[in-house]
Motif scaffolding. Structure first.
Motif, short mmCIF file in Angstrom:
data_model
loop_
_atom_site.label_atom_id
_atom_site.label_comp_id
_atom_site.label_asym_id
_atom_site.label_seq_id
_atom_site.Cartn_x
_atom_site.Cartn_y
_atom_site.Cartn_z
N GLY A 79 -4.85 -5.90 -4.90
CA GLY A 79 -5.40 -4.55 -4.93
C GLY A 79 -6.89 -4.61 -4.69
O GLY A 79 -7.51 -5.66 -4.85
N ASN B 243 -0.15 -3.54 -8.13
CA ASN B 243 -1.47 -3.17 -8.64
C ASN B 243 -1.62 -3.64 -10.10
O ASN B 243 -1.35 -4.80 -10.37
N ASP C 63 -1.24 1.84 -0.76
CA ASP C 63 -0.83 0.45 -0.97
C ASP C 63 0.69 0.32 -0.85
O ASP C 63 1.20 -0.61 -0.25
N HIS D 218 -5.87 -1.12 -0.63
CA HIS D 218 -5.76 -2.55 -0.33
C HIS D 218 -5.24 -2.72 1.11
O HIS D 218 -4.05 -2.93 1.33
#
Ligand SMILES: [Zn+2]
Lengths: 441, 234
Positions: free
Chosen positions: A197, A220, A327, A365
């Protein structure tokens, strides 16, 4: 009399609103003006389920509703996602009798995180489901701890909490509390011992501020955490995903109920688990929940298939100002292992309000896109330069990146070139700017 | 070139770490060797060897943790400031430099006292896009405000806002600029959003004028946001 008047006004305005295509919060808003304590005065069902959290509220509520109905329960719920007190009031006043009695078995409420305290000032849920708490729309929500304190004001001792055990901040709600039911994922083959992350919201303990430790991460900062300083730790769960197989699109809950996934996202698995848990708590057998949720296609369709020239494509709806959703979409795209082009669009940050705020791009990310299966990354829309700047500080090799202020031009170039899989990743607000260029299946 | 990034794990909101990324990238492209230290709360600190000391925004709770972690080094930080080191404190790390912080419950925290200003937190969030001017540059500055405090007692503001909430008034003076200390509640991140400010800091750091940046998208992104904000203001 006021109660009757409030119900009457709400219903008239609802009919008028429907004709004019207006939203569902206005009638309730007027009713609250006529009778501010109307929500207390309505006789509500014995079971009241509330759902809140940063992501997945609407999907979770939709699935809970389906499972409860299949289990033979009658319900009232805010299907249209008007989740502040006005929208909830509209739904309740349109679901009760003229004398103000709700005859359904269960009242099911999707509740906005920051505004739940206004709704639950008038009545308390019997079951309160919290899915997760992370950075979401910080231009309105400040930060997750700010939201935590807002939710805190809607939590009362007589409510049973159903909490995601893998979320450290959220887990604070269940400390020193008896009536709490935990749900979470067991250790599985997709876990990582390394944090992935752009920022780590579990780096320090949400209770004491000292460094936290993780046995593993699911994604995460969601995972098995513990604080050596104050002892805060992930709690054992009553409802668990005991087996997870994304390749075969299935999960097993509590070692016995198998659910086939229509959407192979870890995200969605938490929504399924939360649904299973709360439905079980109100008496629906696990088999019923598993059957209903197997291959369940959500109404808001997080997945849209399309073609663009020779390209097969998948549209992955994400949320601007919500890095975890991006993400997740990137993770989904690379998990499929198909040679692909990923199109990222940030054109209007919000469809509801003005902002030029793009700091949330630094929270995404993007390194996921350095996976060898990703051959090209198209960055499109008004904020393509912000995206390009952000990606120039990621692992993604510059040779992969194409920058297009004009979304149509990006689509035109793709249409005339290649046949690899395309993943389009953007928000509801920018959805049509892309979809108008492709053939939706 | 030595840079200290304070408490990047605590004060990690609003992508503020990117201020350091762009500084590091530009300095490297300009031929400097950059040594970056990311210090965690509780680690021993000394400031004299650094050219630039940075801290970003955090939650109100983490801001207080950062304050306590810095407290033993307040004198050392002040000495670094007086020696002309560059201090860049953005978001709610800015109030740490003042005399005191009063939180929304009325609890008082003594500040690091580099400057005599005070900060008072409320329960209402002050949020919104910002546009303003700055005596350091001829270009307008852009950014975003995400705070819950008002600051009084600053005599030398960094910005003059025409959109957004200043230190204690709407569209008022914002931030603090004294010597080489630049403090502001404006996030963005500040240096990724404002090429002129980035050039100014690079010029200060390298002691030679920096007129171009090796980040073409940064300049273009700035133009887009500046236009959007100016249209919005009109
Ligand atoms: Zn702790």
């Amino acid at each position: 009399m006021r109660k009757f008047l409030a119900i009457l006004i709400c219903r008239i305005l609802t009919v008028v609103g429907k004709l004019m295509g207006k939203g569902t919060s206005l009638p309730g808003g007027f009713a609250l003006k006529v009778c501010p304590d109307i929500l207390r005065r309505i006789q509500k069902p014995p079971v009241i389920i509330a759902v809140t959290g940063s992501n997945g509220k609407t999907s979770t509520v939709e699935m809970i509703a389906s499972v409860l109905k299949a289990g033979g329960k009658t319900i009232a719920y805010n299907a249209e996602g008007s989740n502040q007190i006005e929208g909830v009031t509209t739904m309740i006043l349109n679901s009760c009798t003229w004398s103000g009695k709700m005859k359904q078995d269960i009242l099911l409420i999707e509740s906005d995180e920051r505004y739940a305290k206004f709704t639950f000032k008038w009545f308390h849920p019997t079951h309160y489901v919290m899915t997760n708490l992370y950075r979401d729309q910080l231009t309105r929500n400040a930060h997750p701890e700010w939201v935590f304190h807002a939710i805190e004001e809607s939590v009362f001792p007589d409510t049973k909490l159903l909490l995601n055990a893998d979320d450290p901040q959220l887990s604070l709600f269940g400390q020193d509390r008896d009536n709490v039911v935990w749900f979470g994922l067991e250790h599985n083959q997709y876990d990582s011992e390394i944090f992935h992350g752009a920022y780590h919201d579990g780096a320090v303990c949400p209770r004491c501020g000292k460094t936290m430790e993780y046995d593993y991460y699911h994604y995460n900062h969601i995972g098995k955490f513990s604080c050596p300083s104050c002892g805060l730790k992930r709690q054992d769960t009553a409802y668990s995903v005991t087996d997870l197989n994304l390749e075969e699109s299935r999960i097993v809950i509590n070692g016995k109920d198998t659910i086939s996934l229509a959407f192979r996202s870890i995200y969605n698995i938490y929504n399924i688990l939360a649904t299973y848990a709360v439905c079980h708590e109100v008496g629906i057998p696990g088999e019923v929940a598993a059957q209903v949720m197997s291959n369940y296609i959500l109404k808001n369709g997080r997945l849209i298939s399309f073609t663009l020239g020779e390209h097969p494509g998948t549209f992955l709806i994400s949320k601007h100002e919500n890095s975890v959703s991006y993400d997740m979409s990137f993770r989904y795209a690379v998990m499929e292992k198909k040679p692909c082009t990923v199109v990222v669009i940030v054109d209007a940050v919000s469809r509801k309000y003005f902002t030029s705020e793009t700091s949330w791009l630094w929270d995404i990310h993007f390194d996921w896109l350095e996976d060898p299966c990703v051959k090209q990354v198209y960055l499109c829309g008004k904020y393509c330069n912000d995206l390009a700047l952000r990606l120039s500080f990621s692992q993604v090799s510059p040779g992969k990146i194409r920058v297009f202020p004009d979304i149509d031009a990006a689509c035109e170039e793709l249409r005339n070139k290649g046949s690899e899989q395309v993943y389009a990743v953007t928000c509801f607000s920018d959805r049509m700017k892309f979809l108008s260029n492709v053939t939706v299946k | 070139m030595k840079i200290l990034h304070l408490f990047d794990d605590l004060m990690n909101l609003y992508g503020e770490y990117a201020n350091i990324l762009v500084l590091e990238r530009c300095l490297t492209e300009l031929g400097h060797t950059v040594e970056l230290r990311k210090a965690k709360a509780g680690e021993a600190l000394s400031f004299s060897q650094y050219d630039l000391i940075f801290m970003g925004a955090g939650t109100e709770r983490k801001q207080k943790l950062a304050l306590e972690a810095l407290r033993p080094y307040a004198g050392d930080l002040k000495a670094a400031y007086e020696a002309g080191k560059i201090l860049l404190f953005t978001g709610n790390s800015f109030p740490l430099l003042g005399k005191r912080i009063t939180d929304s419950n009325g609890k008082v925290f003594e500040g690091l006292e580099l400057f005599p200003f005070e900060s008072t937190e409320g329960s209402r969030r002050i949020l919104g896009d910002c546009l303003g001017s700055c005596d350091l540059t001829t270009e307008p500055v852009v950014g975003f405000m995400n705070k819950c405090s008002k600051i009084t007692g600053v005599h030398t503001p960094l910005f003059h806002l025409s959109m957004g909430f200043g230190n204690d008034t709407d569209k008022g003076p914002e931030g603090l600029w004294e010597k080489n200390c630049f403090a502001t509640h404006m996030t963005g991140p500040l240096l990724t959003k404002n090429p002129a400010l980035l050039r100014h800091l690079l010029t200060l750091l390298t002691a030679s004028p920096v007129t171009t940046l090796p980040l073409p998208h940064l300049e273009q992104a700035y133009e887009v946001t500046r236009k959007a904000l100016e249209e919005r203001k009109a």
